[in-house]
Motif scaffolding. Structure first.
Motif, PDB file in Angstrom:
ATOM      1  N   ARG A 103       0.510  -1.603  -0.040  1.00 46.40           N
ATOM      2  CA  ARG A 103      -0.129  -0.170   0.072  1.00 46.40           C
ATOM      3  C   ARG A 103       1.100   1.509   0.349  1.00 46.40           C
ATOM      4  O   ARG A 103       0.413   2.089   0.596  1.00 46.40           O
ATOM      5  N   GLU A 145      -3.010  -0.632  -6.185  1.00 43.86           N
ATOM      6  CA  GLU A 145      -4.549  -0.398  -6.119  1.00 43.86           C
ATOM      7  C   GLU A 145      -5.367  -1.534  -6.946  1.00 43.86           C
ATOM      8  O   GLU A 145      -6.070  -2.533  -6.331  1.00 43.86           O
ATOM      9  N   LYS A 146      -5.335  -1.552  -8.253  1.00 41.96           N
ATOM     10  CA  LYS A 146      -5.924  -1.999  -9.016  1.00 41.96           C
ATOM     11  C   LYS A 146      -5.906  -3.760  -9.266  1.00 41.96           C
ATOM     12  O   LYS A 146      -6.305  -5.173  -9.261  1.00 41.96           O
ATOM     13  N   ALA A 181      -4.528  -5.054  -6.494  1.00 44.96           N
ATOM     14  CA  ALA A 181      -4.869  -5.775  -5.343  1.00 44.96           C
ATOM     15  C   ALA A 181      -6.815  -6.060  -5.378  1.00 44.96           C
ATOM     16  O   ALA A 181      -7.081  -7.258  -4.314  1.00 44.96           O
ATOM     17  N   LYS A 182      -7.199  -5.211  -5.791  1.00 44.99           N
ATOM     18  CA  LYS A 182      -8.709  -5.285  -5.746  1.00 44.99           C
ATOM     19  C   LYS A 182      -9.329  -6.450  -6.724  1.00 44.99           C
ATOM     20  O   LYS A 182      -9.597  -7.016  -6.866  1.00 44.99           O
ATOM     21  N   THR A 183      -8.238  -6.569  -8.400  1.00 44.63           N
ATOM     22  CA  THR A 183      -8.399  -7.579  -9.475  1.00 44.63           C
ATOM     23  C   THR A 183      -8.365  -9.180  -7.936  1.00 44.63           C
ATOM     24  O   THR A 183      -8.370 -10.202  -8.722  1.00 44.63           O
ATOM     25  N   GLU A 230      -8.288  -9.483  -5.241  1.00 41.45           N
ATOM     26  CA  GLU A 230      -9.389  -9.519  -4.505  1.00 41.45           C
ATOM     27  C   GLU A 230     -10.924 -10.422  -4.828  1.00 41.45           C
ATOM     28  O   GLU A 230     -11.580 -11.846  -5.088  1.00 41.45           O
ATOM     29  N   ASN A 231     -11.135 -10.098  -6.242  1.00 39.10           N
ATOM     30  CA  ASN A 231     -12.135 -10.456  -6.706  1.00 39.10           C
ATOM     31  C   ASN A 231     -11.523 -11.752  -7.070  1.00 39.10           C
ATOM     32  O   ASN A 231     -13.008 -12.891  -7.318  1.00 39.10           O
ATOM     33  N   ARG A 261      -2.301  -6.072   3.165  1.00 35.76           N
ATOM     34  CA  ARG A 261      -1.476  -4.862   2.234  1.00 35.76           C
ATOM     35  C   ARG A 261      -0.381  -4.287   3.257  1.00 35.76           C
ATOM     36  O   ARG A 261      -0.444  -3.215   4.033  1.00 35.76           O
ATOM     37  N   ALA A 264      -2.548  -6.014 -13.148  1.00 38.51           N
ATOM     38  CA  ALA A 264      -4.019  -6.377 -12.986  1.00 38.51           C
ATOM     39  C   ALA A 264      -4.578  -6.856 -13.910  1.00 38.51           C
ATOM     40  O   ALA A 264      -4.706  -8.581 -13.631  1.00 38.51           O
TER      41      ALA A 264
END
Ligand code: FMN
Ligand code: SF4
Length: 518
Positions: A9, A19-20, A22-24, A26-27, A40, A69
């Motif tokens: 982070r 950030e992208k 981490a989000k990807t 997570e999904n 993070r 990502a």
């Protein structure tokens, strides 16, 4: 068994798309119904590999990078969760040469722990230094810091223990600890990295300082350009308060200490300690004449310790492992370790913590890998915008306060900005004068007027108007600024200017007029 992934982070990683990622991730974890969590963490400081994703395996953490990502699904298909080999696979993180060659004392936890988990901090030797502090008298704590040889990492290299002793010996009903997190030097990011990656080590260092000198309140002055560091510090302070590390009874003791974050508006001169105090008190950042020293009459007129982030963050390991342990690293009067920040036109840009004493050549060529462009290194500016430019012929200079001073340079906050042979040193000299003119607080004439005159002289040199005369005027002007300025902004601007002139005189001469062949 649950899987643990790490995605930084840290601002540097975020700027590169963490950030992208981490989000990807997570999904994908949700879609694939994996029993996994993402921590993070802070950055390991190898910025050419960011965003660097790590996974915990029985053999240790395995790294992949730089990850986009769009790589995440294929990485998971290829066995990311098990640490399997893939084109982005880097191997065991701890075995990466850039990391394994370091001596991480101050940055021991950075990139390893969850920055805002106090449990994680404790599990990695956090708070041991503070615990030890509670068993000592104030004078004994100060003696330990003095004995360690720690010198201020903000630029001036002043012995931290002596500063603390001055504040301890000054009697007053209220004293303060001020942490200088203005970090304005070009190419520097150590303060930011530690605040984002291991904020508790700074909190612990400030609490130790507070107990040592009898201060009950601390302020961290962070530049507004560091929104992530501000957020992480505020979150960590809240956690520390709730856990009794800060507050009315530090770790259950009779000591009181609390911390507040204040945000600076982004003037370089506000990193100068007295201008910083003015700014903290709500006024325009203008340098105060010394004496009185801040140690006698600092914030709100009270005795104040002002230290750089890294100085304070280096105190916990000293109080944990002992002054002798810390002092054992380094050379000459430069003891302990220094977080080198390698930046500019360099292949491996990042943070490298090492004992003092590596040569400039080892840092730039071996650790930094030379230039990113692949062209020869022409110059390295060490110590921020007020630091000297070093040519290759001085690459045998060891990283040591005195050795750099002997070569008319400075270590400053240990930032190194590398330039290849396409750099024009006359333009760099102009930039130094222009920077001083823009950032000058205006209090004293040599800096306020001298820097503007300096730009004009360099411009006349560029235009080839009486060059010999301009060089004489520039040299004279630099001497006036060096010896007549109130603070180091005006006083040290001559370092980049004169080093450019002395080491690269060919850039200050008019180009020979090409004679066309008949
Ligand atoms: C123009 C100028 C800018 C400075 N900027 C910073 C800065 O951003 N961070 C810092 O720690 N020290 C900076 N300093 C040095 C501080 O004045 C001071 O020496 C330092 O905060 C003391 O802490 P230390 O002893 O731990 O290094 C600056 C000095 C000058 C003259
Ligand atoms: S040297 Fe420059 S920044 Fe420092 S006090 Fe003088 S005018 Fe202000």
């Amino acid at each position: 068994m649950s899987i643990t992934f790490y995605v930084p982070r840290d601002s540097g990683a975020l700027a590169l798309g963490a950030e992208k990622v981490a989000k990807t991730l997570e999904n994908e974890i949700t879609a694939r119904k994996l029993d996994a969590k993402i921590i993070r963490n802070g950055s390991r400081g190898m910025y050419w590999l960011e965003p660097m994703v790590e996974v915990e395996t029985p053999g240790g953490r395995v790294a992949y990078g730089p990850v986009k990502a769009s790589d995440v699904a294929a990485l998971l298909d290829g066995g990311l969760a098990e640490g399997r080999v893939h084109p982005l696979w880097l191997g065991l993180t701890e075995h990466l040469p850039f990391l394994s060659k370091q001596t991480r004392l101050t940055f021991a936890r950075c990139g390893i722990t969850d920055p805002v988990s106090l449990d994680d901090y404790r599990a990695h030797d956090g708070l041991k230094g503070l615990q030890n502090t509670l068993t000592l008298s104030r004078a004994e704590i100060v003696a330990q810091v003095t004995e360690s040889g720690l010198r201020g990492r903000g630029g001036a290299g002043f012995p931290t223990g002596i500063k603390w002793k001055t504040v301890l010996d000054t009697l007053a009903p209220q004293k303060y600890i001020v942490c200088n997190a203005d970090e304005g030097d070009s190419g520097t990011f150590a303060d930011r990295m530690i605040m984002e990656g291991d904020p508790f080590v700074l909190i612990e260092g400030m609490a130790i300082a507070g107990i040592a000198v009898e201060a009950t309140k601390g302020y961290i002055y962070i530049r507004s350009e560091y929104p992530h560091a501000i957020a992480v510090m505020n979150e960590a302070i809240e956690v520390a308060r709730k856990a009794g590390v800060l507050g009315a009874s530090v770790l259950g003791s009779s000591y009181v200490f609390d911390i507040e974050v204040r945000v600076g508006a982004g003037a370089y001169v506000c990193g100068e300690e007295t201008a910083l105090l003015e700014s903290l008190e709500g006024r325009r950042g203008i340098v105060r004449a010394k004496p009185p020293l801040p140690a006698h009459k600092g914030l709100f007129g009270k005795p104040t310790v002002i230290n750089n982030v890294i100085s304070l963050a280096s105190v916990p390991v000293i109080m944990d492992r002992g002054a002798a342990f810390y002092k054992d690293f380094g050379m000459g009067r430069s003891r302990g370790t220094i977080p080198l920040q390698i930046a500019g036109n360099v292949k491996y840009a990042g943070l490298f913590e090492a004992a003092f004493g590596l040569t400039l050549g080892e840092i730039v060529d071996d650790i930094g890998g030379g230039t990113a462009t692949g062209r020869p290194v022409k110059a390295v500016q060490v110590g921020g915008p007020l630091g000297a430019y070093f040519p290759r012929s001085l690459f045998d200079t060891p990283f040591d306060y005195e050795a750099f001073a002997a070569k008319d340079g400075l270590i400053g906050h240990a930032g190194l900005v590398v330039f290849d042979d396409s750099v024009d040193m006359l333009k760099q000299a102009r930039f130094a004068m222009e920077f001083c003119a823009v950032e000058s607080c205006g209090k004293c004439t040599p800096c306020r007027i001298g820097s503007t005159r300096g730009v004009e002289v360099v411009d006349r040199l560029s235009a080839n108007i009486e060059p010999e005369k301009q060089i004489a005027v520039l040299t004279d002007l630099c001497n006036t600024m060096k010896f007549g300025s109130l603070c180091a902004l005006g006083g040290f601007t001559p370092y980049p200017v004169m080093s450019a002139l002395n080491h690269f005189p060919e850039d200050f001469r008019p180009a020979p007029i090409a004679v066309a062949a008949e």
